[in-house]
Design an enzyme around this catalytic site. Structure first.
Site, mmCIF file in Angstrom:
data_model
loop_
_atom_site.group_PDB
_atom_site.id
_atom_site.type_symbol
_atom_site.label_atom_id
_atom_site.label_comp_id
_atom_site.label_asym_id
_atom_site.label_seq_id
_atom_site.Cartn_x
_atom_site.Cartn_y
_atom_site.Cartn_z
ATOM 1 N N ASP A 1 1.007 -1.256 -0.049
ATOM 2 C CA ASP A 1 0.097 0.021 0.040
ATOM 3 C C ASP A 1 0.859 1.358 -0.109
ATOM 4 O O ASP A 1 1.481 1.498 0.921
ATOM 5 C CB ASP A 1 -0.994 0.128 1.213
ATOM 6 C CG ASP A 1 -2.156 0.880 1.164
ATOM 7 O OD1 ASP A 1 -2.187 1.651 0.201
ATOM 8 O OD2 ASP A 1 -2.916 0.787 2.185
ATOM 9 N N ASP A 2 0.709 1.985 -1.090
ATOM 10 C CA ASP A 2 1.908 3.210 -1.265
ATOM 11 C C ASP A 2 3.142 3.089 -1.304
ATOM 12 O O ASP A 2 3.927 3.875 -0.887
ATOM 13 C CB ASP A 2 1.480 4.067 0.057
ATOM 14 C CG ASP A 2 0.172 4.918 0.056
ATOM 15 O OD1 ASP A 2 -0.683 4.679 -0.980
ATOM 16 O OD2 ASP A 2 -0.074 5.815 0.992
ATOM 17 N N CYS B 1 -5.313 4.774 -4.021
ATOM 18 C CA CYS B 1 -5.469 3.321 -3.541
ATOM 19 C C CYS B 1 -6.846 2.600 -3.880
ATOM 20 O O CYS B 1 -6.459 1.729 -4.757
ATOM 21 C CB CYS B 1 -5.628 3.390 -1.782
ATOM 22 S SG CYS B 1 -4.209 4.017 -1.009
ATOM 23 N N ASP C 1 -0.111 -0.550 -4.869
ATOM 24 C CA ASP C 1 -1.325 0.089 -5.650
ATOM 25 C C ASP C 1 -0.876 1.466 -6.301
ATOM 26 O O ASP C 1 -1.651 1.983 -6.981
ATOM 27 C CB ASP C 1 -2.438 0.077 -4.715
ATOM 28 C CG ASP C 1 -2.115 1.077 -3.181
ATOM 29 O OD1 ASP C 1 -0.935 1.510 -3.190
ATOM 30 O OD2 ASP C 1 -3.136 0.953 -2.578
ATOM 31 N N ASN C 2 0.137 2.030 -5.799
ATOM 32 C CA ASN C 2 0.500 3.278 -6.199
ATOM 33 C C ASN C 2 2.028 3.557 -5.795
ATOM 34 O O ASN C 2 2.574 3.035 -4.700
ATOM 35 C CB ASN C 2 -0.480 4.407 -5.981
ATOM 36 C CG ASN C 2 -0.942 4.426 -4.447
ATOM 37 O OD1 ASN C 2 -1.973 4.367 -4.404
ATOM 38 N ND2 ASN C 2 0.069 5.138 -3.581
#
Length: 531
Positions: free
Chosen positions: A35-36, A71, A306-307
């Site tokens: 995540d991130d 997200c 996700d990014n």
């Protein structure tokens, strides 16, 4: 309970028809989603075990991107294989279709895990963060289990490390703040190991493990809180500089940043790395368990995020959401059957490709889907003369408060995610769409904002890899026209039309008259909301 479940599964295996053993030869798939986690600013550096166990044993994609640097839209793209304009998840709110009733009705039944389970006979396992608004009372609460999952251990709402609620196959389970039983990354690892221990051995499996790390609040496991004490955010050429010739939201950032802002982002950078050490442990545990089970050689393992993320670039303290490489580029590592070790690929890939790839691995006919992405399987196998894309679409709909941001009331309505020194990371008119091109002759990004200025940003990343100089006013007009038209086409594409030749491909055809006959000046996929 786990032992009892294992006995039930064992009994089912004994009763399974002999033909079921043939299915077990189909490859298994594990998808690990962080995540991130950036890749441009050193986000993979702490993951020594992951690098050794996945990257060095398989392939690293050097140009892997997300179509939206946030997200929920990005995760929706992974699950559906679609661009945001086709799955209609535009931000992290219920109103933005994040885990909404509409999403559940229109998109969830056709996600790739649903197809894996219903059409391919895979047993499916999910653990971790699903979508940011999952578990919201207005969308069914944690009792909602999306179609396609045999085993469901999903986090209620956004990433946390302690004091959270999991949906365990639709039943709420509350966790506290005892490291040994509650630290979420470790809980996900243990649940994954349990699944591998007690699953059926007569069906192939798909696992999706979605960690909170390295998302805020960046809570490291106790044994890692002293790690990386001398590490600070990279001081590359776009760090702590004014974003001249960029969209107003970037220009409003204060340069130079205050000492307190720099100290804050350096601290965040260190803590992000600390949280990733537990992800590294998780990867090691999963790989060792697969090896112990004799299943590693028949299992594809994907690792991605996700990014991306930024820490001080163009004087923006910390966040994602922006159109630049540091936010839209992500790690993507894959190992598995037929993938040679220690490979790298420069092909342009996106997270909309993950669903088609995994369905292709399972033997599903991709022509039966409406996915926008492409299967990576030919690239994974090292097939020769593969025809591949040279561009893809990036799109984002900005978020802003209807009223003033409480941190910075003087800025008026329309902004959000503001810091104490009134530098804001988002706004309603931070709404943009880009064509990101990577061909043999061009490494280019063309972006248009949906605002009153119709602001345009263009970057030649061959000459300017850190995207400092916006060349929209100096680049050849013919290229601008072609990119504008290509952007219109991609913003209205669906399925196969998202995979047509790009501007610099041999098969590309451009008729300037089409710019005015088909869509008017521009095909807008977002509602215009300006400050």
């Amino acid at each position: 309970a786990a032992v009892a479940r294992g006995l039930v599964l064992a009994a089912l295996l004994v009763l399974s028809p002999a033909g079921a053993t043939r299915q077990a030869r189909r490859p298994n798939v594990v998808l690990i989603l962080t995540d991130d986690q950036d890749v441009c600013l050193g986000g993979m550096t702490p993951l020594k075990k992951t690098n050794a166990l996945i990257a060095q044993m398989g392939i690293t994609f050097l140009n892997a991107y997300v179509p939206s640097a946030l997200c929920c839209p990005s995760r929706a793209s992974i699950l559906t294989g679609k661009y945001p304009h086709n799955h209609h998840v535009v931000n992290n709110t219920l109103e933005g279709n994040c885990s909404s009733k509409l999403w559940q009705k229109i998109q969830e039944p056709y996600t790739f895990p649903a197809l894996l389970k219903t059409m391919c006979g895979y047993q499916t396992f999910f653990a971790g963060k699903y979508l940011n608004e999952y578990g919201a009372e207005d969308a069914g609460g944690v009792g909602h289990v999306p179609p396609g999952w045999s085993f469901w251990y999903a986090l209620e709402k956004n990433s946390k490390y302690y004091n959270y609620t999991l949906s365990v196959n639709g039943k709420a389970r509350r966790h506290g703040e005892n490291y040994s039983v509650d630290y979420l990354t470790d809980v996900l690892a243990n649940m994954s190991l349990d699944f591998l221990e007690y699953k059926s051995n007569f069906e192939p499996f798909f696992m999706m493990v979605s960690t909170p790390a390295p998302h805020s609040p960046w809570t490291a496991a106790p044994q890692y809180t002293k790690s990386f004490q001398n590490v600070s955010a990279p001081r590359n050429s776009n760090f702590n500089i004014h974003g001249k010739n960029k969209h107003w939201l970037i220009r409003q950032a204060k340069t130079p940043m205050t000492n307190s802002s720099i100290q804050f982002l350096d601290d965040a950078y260190r803590k992000r790395w600390q949280t990733l050490l537990s992800v590294d442990d998780l990867v090691e545990k999963l790989v060792k368990k697969l090896e112990l089970n004799g299943e590693l050689d028949n299992t594809y393992i994907f690792y991605t995020s996700d990014n991306g993320y930024h820490t001080g670039q163009f004087s923006l303290p910390i966040d994602k959401r922006q159109l630049y490489e540091f936010d839209i580029k992500v790690p993507l590592l894959v190992r598995g059957p037929g993938i040679k070790p220690n490979q790298t690929s420069k092909m342009l890939v996106a997270n909309i490709d993950l669903g088609p790839t995994i369905l292709d691995i399972a033997g599903y006919d991709l022509n039966k889907t409406q996915m926008d992405g492409m299967s990576l399987l030919p690239l994974l196998r090292g097939d020769k003369n593969v025809t591949w894309r040279s561009d893809f679409l990036v799109e984002y709909q900005g978020e802003g408060y209807n009223g003033s941001d409480p941190t910075c009331p003087g800025l008026g309505p329309g902004v959000t995610h503001c810091f104490p020194d009134c530098v804001c990371e988002d706004s309603y008119n931070n709404t943009y769409a880009c064509v990101r091109t990577l061909s043999t002759s061009w490494d280019l990004q063309y972006c248009e904002f949906d605002d009153r200025e119709v602001f345009v940003e263009v970057y030649n990343l061959t000459a300017d890899p850190h995207q400092i100089n916006n060349i929209a006013k100096t680049i050849d007009q013919e290229i601008l026209e072609k990119m504008n038209y290509r952007l219109m086409m991609l913003q209205s594409c669906s399925g196969a039309t998202c995979r047509t030749p790009g501007v610099f491909d041999p098969g590309y055809r451009f008729d300037p008259r089409l710019m005015f006959s088909n869509h008017g000046v521009r095909a807008r996929r977002f509602s215009a909301r300006s400050l």
